[in-house]
Design a protein around this motif. Structure first.
Motif, mmCIF file in Angstrom:
data_model
loop_
_atom_site.group_PDB
_atom_site.id
_atom_site.type_symbol
_atom_site.label_atom_id
_atom_site.label_comp_id
_atom_site.label_asym_id
_atom_site.label_seq_id
_atom_site.Cartn_x
_atom_site.Cartn_y
_atom_site.Cartn_z
ATOM 1 N N UNK A 1 0.964 -1.229 -0.224
ATOM 2 C CA UNK A 1 -0.018 -0.095 0.024
ATOM 3 C C UNK A 1 0.875 1.251 0.022
ATOM 4 N N UNK A 2 0.160 2.391 -0.044
ATOM 5 C CA UNK A 2 0.986 3.593 -0.161
ATOM 6 C C UNK A 2 1.833 3.788 1.071
ATOM 7 N N UNK A 3 3.050 4.292 0.941
ATOM 8 C CA UNK A 3 4.021 4.396 2.075
ATOM 9 C C UNK A 3 4.443 3.169 2.824
ATOM 10 N N UNK A 4 4.092 1.953 1.952
ATOM 11 C CA UNK A 4 4.567 0.744 2.535
ATOM 12 C C UNK A 4 3.814 0.598 3.980
ATOM 13 N N UNK A 5 2.577 0.885 4.311
ATOM 14 C CA UNK A 5 2.111 0.756 5.536
ATOM 15 C C UNK A 5 1.503 -0.695 5.557
ATOM 16 N N UNK A 6 1.236 -1.497 4.516
ATOM 17 C CA UNK A 6 0.814 -2.947 4.617
ATOM 18 C C UNK A 6 1.444 -3.424 3.538
ATOM 19 N N UNK A 7 2.184 -4.610 3.713
ATOM 20 C CA UNK A 7 2.711 -5.507 2.812
ATOM 21 C C UNK A 7 1.952 -6.980 2.759
ATOM 22 N N UNK A 8 1.497 -7.476 1.784
ATOM 23 C CA UNK A 8 1.027 -8.770 1.510
ATOM 24 C C UNK A 8 1.521 -9.576 0.653
ATOM 25 N N UNK A 9 1.520 -10.945 0.686
ATOM 26 C CA UNK A 9 1.599 -11.945 -0.273
ATOM 27 C C UNK A 9 0.547 -13.041 0.097
ATOM 28 N N UNK A 10 -0.158 -13.403 -1.068
ATOM 29 C CA UNK A 10 -1.372 -14.190 -1.194
ATOM 30 C C UNK A 10 -1.028 -15.328 -2.236
ATOM 31 N N UNK A 11 -0.816 -16.420 -2.114
ATOM 32 C CA UNK A 11 -0.399 -17.510 -3.097
ATOM 33 C C UNK A 11 -1.080 -18.852 -2.723
ATOM 34 N N UNK A 12 -1.192 -19.702 -3.839
ATOM 35 C CA UNK A 12 -1.862 -20.783 -3.920
ATOM 36 C C UNK A 12 -1.584 -22.145 -4.890
ATOM 37 N N UNK A 13 -1.736 -23.294 -4.540
ATOM 38 C CA UNK A 13 -2.067 -24.258 -5.514
ATOM 39 C C UNK A 13 -3.529 -24.677 -5.622
ATOM 40 N N UNK A 14 -3.762 -25.775 -6.069
ATOM 41 C CA UNK A 14 -5.194 -26.229 -6.083
ATOM 42 C C UNK A 14 -5.447 -27.025 -4.757
ATOM 43 N N UNK A 15 -4.432 -27.072 -3.820
ATOM 44 C CA UNK A 15 -4.771 -27.851 -2.541
ATOM 45 C C UNK A 15 -4.631 -27.023 -1.366
ATOM 46 N N UNK A 16 -4.000 -25.801 -1.409
ATOM 47 C CA UNK A 16 -3.472 -24.893 -0.326
ATOM 48 C C UNK A 16 -3.598 -23.664 -0.523
ATOM 49 N N UNK A 17 -4.205 -22.644 -0.058
ATOM 50 C CA UNK A 17 -4.182 -21.090 0.078
ATOM 51 C C UNK A 17 -3.469 -20.569 1.323
ATOM 52 N N UNK A 18 -2.654 -19.740 0.862
ATOM 53 C CA UNK A 18 -2.030 -19.106 2.016
ATOM 54 C C UNK A 18 -1.786 -17.643 1.874
ATOM 55 N N UNK A 19 -2.205 -16.750 2.969
ATOM 56 C CA UNK A 19 -2.002 -15.214 2.923
ATOM 57 C C UNK A 19 -1.274 -14.888 4.020
ATOM 58 N N UNK A 20 -0.411 -14.022 3.793
ATOM 59 C CA UNK A 20 0.516 -13.356 4.845
ATOM 60 C C UNK A 20 0.264 -11.737 4.751
ATOM 61 N N UNK A 21 0.477 -11.135 5.975
ATOM 62 C CA UNK A 21 0.282 -9.728 6.010
ATOM 63 C C UNK A 21 1.307 -9.248 7.159
ATOM 64 N N UNK A 22 1.905 -8.139 6.977
ATOM 65 C CA UNK A 22 2.922 -7.497 7.868
ATOM 66 C C UNK A 22 2.605 -6.043 7.803
#
Length: 827
Positions: free
Chosen positions: A709-730
């Motif tokens: 987000x603006x000014x790097x206040x929130x950083x994310x990565x969400x990724x998946x394959x067909x068997x597992x979805x994972x989201x990370x936030x800092x």
């Protein structure tokens, strides 16, 4: 002889009179007290106060809630040596008497009459059951008479085995342990059937006085009591001399064991506790409920470690912020120094330590257990002083540049098991992983340490997802006629608004513009200006309505162009749920955490019947179409104001309804063909875009999206394959910039990779195959049209069969003959 006969008749008469008098007295006492006697038949249906226990999907204990630690046993599960030890300690003739011991009672009665208090026991185990279940602990004649009468009734109604079972499960044995199984767990960390004779005798000595004979708080008296019991067992013939001598020679091994927690998942435990309390109330802590969650213990353990490592890496990268506190060493003696240090609690393996001295090679430390330790320079030299999130001070040259005597610091063990200086992170994060097939939560971590801060950021923190929100916009475009090869102009744009003091001039993250750009490339390169133009082309309301299909809160999703850049508010769990629809072929599943709930008898009360990503299953009915059946076991969520948002009690049914239920398909929100297209586009985020670091995982089935987000206040990565979805936030709890170089691809992607590397270790590579109606065609990368014959830089692209470009790109020769302006979406 005549005198002897008279004497005999006189004694016989007195005896008969005594017997009749005693019987009459007993009858009188019985009829006098009988109105006050409770119904002993209730003992057959007694329900012990048993704590709530929460387990992972693979039977690892996550948490235990309740004031009384208790694990009831059947009589058959009680070790015979323990029964013998208990008889030796409390009631040697238990299996022979009819509920009372005349000799013991006579002795106790004489003591009470002569001294006003009972100096020695007189109660049988049966009488203790009567007292424990029905009476107070006051020592009076009245209570003793009622106790005797109840004991006689209990012996008439229950077998000796049933009485013994009630006794060993009810008695208090110290340290909140009720019953012998809880005591074995508390004092020895094992079940009762795994204990030695000496340990069994130790527990058998506790009922008389759990505090006085406690092996933890009073080991000397406990040892005397244990050895006395062993001596009684020898005298009574329960054990032989060799067994006695070996047991007596055994030292006291008891120490306090907390509940045998096998999996660190406190955020999950608290989620279960809070929402089930809204349904069951205080009974939740006493009625012995056992709850199995969907959590995979291996994934949960790795999620915790991955998030903690990532947050500690951020903390070190941005410099050392100094000691946690300072203690004046000169004014305190050694004991006071230790007590002052113990005011600081260890969290997540970061232990407090007091710096006693600093030299050229490191620092001498005092630890909270009283040990002295050494922190080497190798574990200190990273600590450049923090100046701001944008820059650090110079690297330290010696330990004294970082530490001073009296500093309260934190230390941890590094990968080489060496002591290392650290600090509690000021930054926070969250990680949540779902099974996209049905929404089962496989792991969830709501912050660095639950015990330091209980706020669950995975479910409660609404933060801007930034560019990780773009896949929902691009999916809307695919559903509305765009293709992966559609051309959109990546060029500057200015918005004028009279309500603003200045115009809005959005930019790409790197400040550059690429001109005409294919939709696929725009997403994997995260081009902001393409996203804005795409949303204008769709229309703000239409695009917003489509994005809301992924389960986001309408109040958190603004109706303006900033939504194209991820200005919505969403929790990590909500983002993961949205990504699950991208992973599973287009179905919106409901996240759920509870797989089943059992009572203390092991009977299933409720079990999950989740909506599934299923092509063949019947579609889910809406509330308006069908009213659900009710059952005595169905939870009443009317007490919970947020029952509609409850991710724990979704789709729980009692067994009778579950048996008749059929798998139900979650609602489809994306066509199968477009779900495949967006999945394939997002694979390029990892193959050639902002998530290329993840290529080290060497899998072809991974897809995802970074977000900053603006000014790097929130950083994310969400990724998946067909068997597992994972989201990370800092991010920081109070939003503020994370600092220079902090992006989703540099900060949260490594956390995601750390987690997924182990989470997917037993999952084979599982790329989706193109569904019917999707074809692969060679195209010109510049125009998105079909490649001309012999084109060497042509690339392959997927299309819905009806959207395959009909026009071919012109070769360089054709362009020279008749130059033309290519049509692009320039919204």
């Amino acid at each position: 002889m005549r005198i002897l006969k008279r004497l005999f008749k006189w004694l016989l008469t007195l005896s008969l009179i005594g017997v009749f008098t005693g019987a009459a007295t007993f009858a009188g006492v019985y009829y006098y007290f009988s109105p006050e006697l409770p119904d002993v038949e209730t003992l057959r249906d007694v329900q012990f106060q048993t704590p709530l226990r929460i387990y992972s999907a693979d039977d690892k204990l996550i948490a235990e809630f309740g004031e009384k630690k208790r694990r009831p046993l059947t009589f058959e599960a009680i070790p015979d040596p323990f029964i013998k030890a208990l008889q030796a300690a409390e009631d040697a003739r238990f299996f022979d008497h009819f509920g009372i011991d005349i000799k013991g009672l006579s002795r106790a009665a004489f003591q009470l009459a002569s001294t006003g208090s009972i100096q020695s026991g007189g109660s049988t185990i049966t009488m203790q059951v009567a007292k424990n279940f029905f009476l107070t602990r006051e020592q009076t004649f009245k209570r003793k008479f009622i106790e005797i009468l109840l004991a006689l009734q209990i012996e008439q109604e229950l077998s000796k085995q049933e009485i013994m079972e009630l006794y060993v499960n009810q008695i208090y044995l110290g340290h909140r342990a009720y019953g012998i199984q809880a005591a074995a767990n508390t004092y020895y960390g094992q079940d009762i059937d795994s204990l030695t004779l000496a340990q069994l005798a130790m527990i058998a000595g506790l009922p008389k006085a759990p505090s006085a004979f406690n092996p933890i708080t009073n080991p000397e008296r406990a040892l005397e009591r244990r050895d006395w019991i062993l001596g009684r067992m020898l005298t009574l013939g329960y054990i032989d001399q060799q067994a006695h001598d070996e047991a007596v020679a055994t030292p006291v091994t008891a120490r306090y064991h907390r509940s045998d927690i096998e999996l660190d998942a406190p955020y999950i435990a608290e989620m279960v506790r809070q929402q089930l309390f809204a349904v069951y109330g205080e009974a939740l802590y006493t009625d012995g409920y056992r709850v199995w969650t969907t959590v995979d213990s291996d994934m949960q353990a790795e999620a915790i470690q991955a998030l903690r490592r990532g947050l500690l890496d951020y903390t070190e990268d941005h410099g050392y912020r100094g000691a946690e506190a300072s203690i004046e060493l000169d004014t305190l003696n050694a004991e006071d120094q230790l007590n002052a240090l113990r005011q600081h609690t260890a969290y997540a393996g970061l232990e407090p330590a007091l710096v006693l001295a600093v030299d050229a090679e490191g620092a001498d430390l005092l630890r909270t257990d009283g040990r002295h330790d050494r922190l080497p320079w190798e574990g200190i030299k990273w600590a450049r002083p923090f100046r701001s999130v944008y820059w650090n001070g110079p690297a330290p040259k010696r330990p004294a540049d970082v530490l001073s005597p009296g500093d309260v610091i934190r230390v941890m063990r590094d990968d080489k098991d060496q002591l290392r200086l650290t600090r509690m992170p000021d930054v926070q994060g969250a990680l949540v992983a779902l099974d996209p097939h049905d929404g089962a939560i496989r792991s969830l971590v709501g912050g660095f340490s639950f015990y330091h801060n209980k706020f669950n950021r995975a479910t409660q923190a609404y933060r801007q997802p930034g560019s990780s929100f773009k896949p929902f916009l691009y999916t809307a475009a695919l559903e509305n006629g765009f293709t992966p090869a559609s051309i959109i102009n990546d060029a500057p744009i200015v918005f004028h608004d009279v309500s603003l003091e200045d115009s809005w001039r959005p930019e790409n993250a790197n400040g550059t513009f690429n001109g005409p750009t294919r939709l696929r490339e725009a997403l994997y390169r995260s081009r902001n200006l393409v996203s804005i133009r795409l949303m204008r082309a769709l229309g703000i309301e239409q695009a917003r309505a489509f994005m809301l299909k992924f389960g986001f809160d309408p109040d958190q999703v603004p109706a303006n162009l900033s939504l194209s850049l991820g200005s919505a508010g969403a929790t990590p769990l909500q983002v993961a749920r949205g990504y699950a629809a991208l992973a599973n072929g287009g179905f919106l599943v409901d996240p759920y955490l509870i797989s089943r709930i059992e009572n203390d008898q092991g009977e299933v009360l409720l079990a999950a019947n989740p909506l599934r990503a299923c092509e063949e299953c019947p579609e889910a009915t809406t509330v308006a179409e069908a009213e659900p059946e009710t059952s005595p076991n169905t939870p009443d969520t009317s007490r919970d104001e947020n029952a509609g948002d409850n991710v724990l009690l979704n789709n729980l049914l009692p067994p009778e309804q579950l048996e008749a239920a059929t798998p139900t398909a979650a609602p489809r929100i994306i066509s199968r063909r477009n779900a495949f297209l967006i999945y394939d586009i997002m694979r390029d985020v990892i193959n050639r875009g902002t998530g290329t670091r993840a290529r080290v995982l060497k899998r072809s089935d991974l897809a995802g999206k970074t977000g900053t987000t603006n000014e790097q206040k929130d950083v994310w990565f969400s990724g998946f394959n067909q068997d597992l979805v994972a989201t990370t936030w800092v991010g920081y709890d109070q939003p503020s910039p994370l600092g220079r170089g902090e992006y989703g691809g540099s900060r949260t992607l490594p956390i995601w990779m750390d987690f997924m590397e182990d989470a997917l270790i037993d999952m084979p590579d599982n790329r989706p195959s193109a569904p019917q109606g999707v074809v692969r065609v060679r195209i010109d990368p510049a125009s998105g049209k079909r490649a001309y014959s012999g084109q060497t830089n042509a690339i392959y692209e997927y299309f819905r069969s009806e959207d395959v470009p009909r026009e071919r790109a012109r070769s360089p020769e054709q362009q020279l003959e008749a130059p033309a302006t290519e049509a692009i979406f320039g919204y």
